[in-house]
Design a protein around this motif. Structure first.
Motif, PDB file in Angstrom:
ATOM      1  N   SER A 143     -74.053  54.936 -31.289  1.00 42.10           N
ATOM      2  CA  SER A 143     -73.013  53.963 -30.563  1.00 42.10           C
ATOM      3  C   SER A 143     -72.086  54.066 -31.732  1.00 42.10           C
ATOM      4  CB  SER A 143     -73.531  52.782 -30.318  1.00 42.10           C
ATOM      5  OG  SER A 143     -73.729  51.775 -31.380  1.00 42.10           O
ATOM      6  N   ARG A 144     -70.742  53.439 -31.102  1.00 40.21           N
ATOM      7  CA  ARG A 144     -69.520  53.618 -32.070  1.00 40.21           C
ATOM      8  C   ARG A 144     -69.851  52.529 -33.287  1.00 40.21           C
ATOM      9  NH1 ARG A 144     -64.008  52.288 -29.416  1.00 40.21           N
ATOM     10  NH2 ARG A 144     -63.475  54.347 -28.488  1.00 40.21           N
ATOM     11  N   SER A 145     -70.844  51.564 -33.160  1.00 39.46           N
ATOM     12  CA  SER A 145     -71.027  50.424 -34.101  1.00 39.46           C
ATOM     13  C   SER A 145     -71.739  51.212 -35.242  1.00 39.46           C
ATOM     14  CB  SER A 145     -71.276  49.334 -33.636  1.00 39.46           C
ATOM     15  OG  SER A 145     -72.654  49.398 -33.130  1.00 39.46           O
ATOM     16  N   VAL A 146     -72.478  52.313 -35.022  1.00 44.50           N
ATOM     17  CA  VAL A 146     -73.181  52.667 -36.210  1.00 44.50           C
ATOM     18  C   VAL A 146     -72.547  53.422 -37.250  1.00 44.50           C
ATOM     19  CG1 VAL A 146     -75.149  54.358 -36.582  1.00 44.50           C
ATOM     20  CG2 VAL A 146     -75.298  52.991 -34.592  1.00 44.50           C
ATOM     21  N   ARG A 147     -72.802  52.831 -38.499  1.00 44.86           N
ATOM     22  CA  ARG A 147     -71.981  53.695 -39.641  1.00 44.86           C
ATOM     23  C   ARG A 147     -72.754  53.501 -40.840  1.00 44.86           C
ATOM     24  NH1 ARG A 147     -66.476  52.818 -39.830  1.00 44.86           N
ATOM     25  NH2 ARG A 147     -66.838  53.148 -37.698  1.00 44.86           N
TER      26      ARG A 147
END
Ligand code: FES
Length: 168
Positions: A143-147
């Protein structure tokens, strides 16, 4: 129409539908799997030849091998936004989609742009030291929030360079 006749037709229709579903499912299970090229298991070279930090394009499988902290990822070249091929920009050290500007880090994690998630990936296994990538099975990107990889761009973005060339 009589109630009994209606029920009889309903059940015949339902059974016919189930029969067609069974045939379609059997065909899906029994059809031969692709054994070569995209959709098959692709040998992608010896793991020892892939240095940590390297990104290598494998055209046959339409993916990039990216080795980060000794983990080998096979990132699908197809942008998760609208499907353009996402090139790796050597100067910035990031994947940058020329279509609408989505940007991903070397782990294919979302950094910017309209993409709904990180880059999709394929399962990677190692057989006798050789990397094998199963392009018949796609795992959706994070997902976009995974970093999990926090690194600055190495240098200038390729998208900016394209923009400057268009302006001049
Ligand atoms: Fe890549 Fe739109 S297709 S950003």
């Amino acid at each position: 129409m009589e109630r009994r006749r209606f029920i009889e037709l309903f059940w015949k229709g339902a059974l016919g539908f189930l029969g067609l579903e069974a045939i379609a499912t059997s065909y899906d299970l029994l059809r031969p799997r692709i054994s070569e090229g995209f959709g098959a298991a692709i040998p992608a070279g010896p793991e020892s030849a892939l240095e940590d930090g390297a990104v290598k394009y494998v055209a046959d499988g339409r993916f990039y091998l990216s080795k980060v902290d000794d983990e080998v990822l096979a990132l699908y070249q197809k942008c998760t936004h609208l499907g353009c091929r996402v090139p790796f920009c050597e100067p910035s050290g990031r994947f940058e989609c020329p279509c609408h500007g989505s940007v991903f880090n070397r782990k294919g994690e979302y950094l910017a742009g309209p993409a709904p998630r990180g880059m999709d990936r394929f399962p990677v296994t190692t057989k006798n030291g050789e990397i094998v990538v199963d392009t018949g099975s796609i795992d959706l990107g994070p997902s976009r929030s995974v970093r999990t990889l926090d690194e600055e761009a190495k240098g200038p973005s390729c998208l900016e360079q394209i923009g400057e060339q268009v302006e001049h």
